[in-house]
Design a protein around this motif. Structure first.
Motif, mmCIF file in Angstrom:
data_model
loop_
_atom_site.group_PDB
_atom_site.id
_atom_site.type_symbol
_atom_site.label_atom_id
_atom_site.label_comp_id
_atom_site.label_asym_id
_atom_site.label_seq_id
_atom_site.Cartn_x
_atom_site.Cartn_y
_atom_site.Cartn_z
ATOM 1 N N GLN A 601 0.853 -1.188 0.000
ATOM 2 C CA GLN A 601 0.000 0.000 0.000
ATOM 3 C C GLN A 601 0.890 1.239 0.000
ATOM 4 N N ALA A 622 -5.306 12.068 0.120
ATOM 5 C CA ALA A 622 -5.104 11.928 1.560
ATOM 6 C C ALA A 622 -6.418 12.282 2.243
ATOM 7 N N SER A 626 -5.570 13.315 7.684
ATOM 8 C CA SER A 626 -4.134 13.032 7.610
ATOM 9 C C SER A 626 -3.313 14.316 7.612
ATOM 10 N N TYR A 638 0.348 3.611 3.326
ATOM 11 C CA TYR A 638 -0.886 3.978 4.037
ATOM 12 C C TYR A 638 -1.511 2.735 4.652
ATOM 13 N N HIS A 639 -2.316 2.996 5.675
ATOM 14 C CA HIS A 639 -2.898 1.903 6.445
ATOM 15 C C HIS A 639 -4.219 1.452 5.866
ATOM 16 N N ILE A 650 -6.973 7.745 1.197
ATOM 17 C CA ILE A 650 -6.075 6.914 1.988
ATOM 18 C C ILE A 650 -5.931 7.560 3.363
ATOM 19 N N ARG A 651 -5.909 6.711 4.390
ATOM 20 C CA ARG A 651 -5.879 7.186 5.782
ATOM 21 C C ARG A 651 -4.641 6.653 6.471
ATOM 22 N N ASP A 652 -4.159 7.390 7.445
ATOM 23 C CA ASP A 652 -2.983 7.009 8.221
ATOM 24 C C ASP A 652 -1.780 6.756 7.314
ATOM 25 N N LEU A 653 -1.122 7.847 6.981
ATOM 26 C CA LEU A 653 -0.005 7.838 6.035
ATOM 27 C C LEU A 653 1.322 8.063 6.761
#
Length: 674
Positions: A601, A622, A626, A638-639, A650-653
């Motif tokens: 990812q 993002a 984030s 990313y998570h 995308i979250r938690d980068l």
DNA sequence: GAGCACTGC
């Protein structure tokens, strides 16, 4: 357990209380015991309020099913149900909770040597099967709420079917809503040629039906369809308010945005009501609210005021509110769908099932007769699916498959599912597990890596990164980060929609490396005796969710224990590891360690601030939560990836170097380049 | 540029 949670618990107990002798299930005691004595599998069709969950375990206990020292297990899909129902049953039996009657949920085991009836979450019973595959300590396993078709209850039923072949003495009780009973009956029917004592379906299992004991609810439909169900629902709420007798209103919509819209519309409309008129108080309810904010819906409204609770699906089964007389059902729900091609989750707004619609309507009849207004036609109702699409057909299956393999299921493709997951989901999951090293080229679970990953209560990528942590000398840091990741973005919470304040709070913990290390800082500050002191006040000042933070502390403790049991500690760092990571900053080692789990990812930011996934052409953004929503960065891992309103977020980068991707996942990136 | 339905180990 926090004070708020306990209050929620007592709320549920009060709701459930009916004198046992008057419950509809009471006269069925003997037929039920006969059925369970005679048939390995009994399907209970019981409506809400029938008393099946509290009474059947007591019938079995008094009927001698624990006399040989074995226990009765009753599984629940939710923690709150396991705790509150066990408290109820302990009270009815006149024992202390944790003695003859107990419960077991993640982080809390309130059972003892004396425990005969044990309530537990279905996910936890699955975990128990790792150490006790035939569930030998139980004489009866009752799977409650099986009609909800949750991932873990589906898997549990499949495994129970297998266990029954080895243990003809075991009794399985499946409790279900009306419409799915036949499905479960068919599922458990022994296949021809199998060794279940050549019994036919008829003498192998049976269905017992119990009437509900809720009050009647009149159902009203629209005469013609609407193209704006939120507006129509608000109209209906105002109509009820102006023409129907007292009683609060519960309105089901799909999400936060619709809740806000509905509440704004109501606010506009009640301005017209005039000062002397009866007041209507709209209240939001969804999981993302803090516990304090959720408590408003339980408080009694002021004199001369009617509550209008505008809620997501959380009020369908998870939260029960007293005093609801009117339900407005828009007929829609937001459901997760996993796209195996793009490997991302979507939240789709889809029509509810008949089972859901029935459950929603029932919320109006818990304390007295009620009314349910459906924002769709009767024709539309008839066209609804009977039951909700099973979760197993719309999820990322990597965690499930890993768990099944660890339970000794060699060939997942041939596993006997209630409903088979689409093969694309299975293939995608196996691919991912292979690239993470949990599964070998022959599709077998690797040992110890794959088995260890399965044992951790984390998604495979995160589990992999955590297991790599000692080789980077960052076990402590990664334990914290893994624990914070399980909060799924609920660590920060806005006070009354004040997002500016939230952003200021977040920036106090922010670091340039990205969201993971930022969340690490949050945890460090929270647990620091000189800073956060694990206090609710400090959380409030910093826009943090106190309950979520406590959960992170518990998860971290549990992960630490699991790793200890595996013999994994910081000092297992080998000398070659030490040389490799020598001289690097801790943050860089954390970034590298995350890369070893999340290499699949990865994405790169373009000049316009959007991202493009490695080896793909999907445009990613993002998530606004984030750090990289505003800041520039090059490569990231990313998570989580999720589509919402046509945009992929995308979250938690965390920022990484491109070279790390090929360094830690050479095979993966070699294949991708071709 | 602007946002997680709901659970659970």
């Amino acid at each position: 357990m926090s004070e708020e949670e306990e209050e929620l618990g007592t709320e549920l107990i009060a709701e459930l209380y009916k004198p046992p002798a008057l419950l509809p299930i009471a006269p069925l005691k003997d037929p039920l015991l006969y059925a369970i004595e005679t048939f390995p599998v009994t399907i209970i069709v019981g409506e809400t309020g029938s008393g099946k969950t509290t009474q059947i375990p007591q019938f079995l206990y008094k009927g001698g099913w624990t006399n040989d020292g074995s226990q009765i297990a009753v599984t629940q899909p939710r923690r709150i149900a396991a705790t509150s129902v066990s408290a109820r049953v302990a009270e009815e039996l006149g024992c202390q909770l944790g003695q003859e009657v107990g419960y077991s949920i993640q982080f809390e085991d309130v059972t003892s040597e004396k425990t005969k009836i044990k309530f537990l979450t279905d996910g936890l019973l699955l975990r128990e099967m790792l150490v006790d595959p035939l569930l030998k300590r139980y004489s009866v396993v009752m799977v409650d709420e099986a009609h909800e078709r949750s991932l873990s209850s589906d898997i549990l039923l499949s495994l129970l079917k297998k266990v029954l072949r080895a243990r003809p003495d075991l009794r399985v009780v499946v409790s279900s809503a009306t419409l799915d009973a036949e499905k479960f009956l068919d599922f458990f029917a022994p296949d021809d040629g199998q060794t279940v004592h050549s019994k036919t379906k008829v003498d192998y299992e049976t269905i017992v039906s119990i009437e509900g004991r809720t009050h009647p609810v009149d159902i009203f439909y629209l005469s013609s369809p609407t193209n704006n169900y939120v507006e129509k629902a608000v109209d209906t709420a105002l109509l009820i308010h102006n023409s129907e007798p007292d009683g609060d209103i519960l309105l089901f919509v799909t999400g936060r945005e619709e809740i806000d819209d509905a509440i704004d519309m109501v606010a506009d409309r009640i301005a017209d009501l005039g000062p002397s008129a009866k007041k209507l108080q709209p209240l939001p309810l969804y999981a993302g609210l803090s516990t304090e904010q959720q408590m408003y819906v339980f408080q009694k409204a002021d004199q001369n005021t009617r509550k209008l609770i505008v809620s997501t699906n959380i009020a369908e089964a998870s939260i029960t509110i007293d005093g609801i007389t009117y339900v407005i059902d828009t007929g829609y729900v937001k459901l997760r769908a996993y796209d195996p091609v793009l490997g991302l989750e979507r939240l789709n707004i889809v029509p509810v099932s008949k089972a859901s619609a029935t459950q929603r309507a029932g919320r109006a009849g818990r304390t007295r007769p009620g009314k349910c207004f459906r924002m769709y036609t009767e024709v539309a109702y008839d066209a609804l699916d009977d039951a909700t699409f099973p979760e197993i057909q719309r999820s990322n299956l990597a965690p499930v498959i890993l768990q099944l393999m660890n339970l000794g299921i060699q060939n997942v493709v041939r596993f006997d599912f209630l409903d088979n997951p689409p093969s694309a989901l299975v293939v995608r999951a196996l691919d991912l597990l292979f690239s993470l090293g949990a599964v070998d080229a022959y599709g077998r679970l690797t040992k110890p890596l794959g088995a260890r990953m399965a044992e951790l209560p984390l998604e495979p990528m995160l589990a992999r990164a955590l297991l790599n942590a000692p080789s980077f000398g960052v076990l402590s840091e990664m334990l914290t980060i893994a624990a914070m990741m399980t909060l799924q973005g609920t660590a920060f919470v806005a006070h009354d929609g004040n997002n500016k304040q939230l952003e200021r709070a977040r920036s106090r913990f922010a670091v340039k490396e990205g969201d993971h290390v930022t969340l690490y800082n949050v945890y460090q500050a929270f647990t620091n005796p000189a800073v956060g002191k694990q206090s609710p006040q400090w959380c409030r000042e910093n826009c943090l969710n106190y309950k979520a933070m406590l959960k992170a502390v518990s998860v971290r403790k549990q992960l630490r224990n699991s790793l200890d049991r595996m013999g994994i500690q910081e000092n297992t760092l080998t000398s070659s590891d030490a040389i490799r990571v020598g001289g690097m900053e801790v943050t860089e080692r954390v970034q590298r360690c995350l890369t070893t789990g999340f290499f699949a990812q990865a994405a790169r930011m373009k000049s316009d601030g959007s991202f493009v996934a490695v080896g793909g052409d999907t445009v990613l953004w993002a998530h606004p939560s984030s750090l990289f929503f505003h800041r520039k960065v090059d490569w990231v891992v990313y998570h989580e990836i999720q589509e919402s309103k046509g945009k992929v977020y995308i979250r938690d980068l965390t920022s990484v170097e491109m070279e790390w991707l090929t360094e830690y996942a050479p095979e993966y990136y070699k294949v991708k380049q071709r």
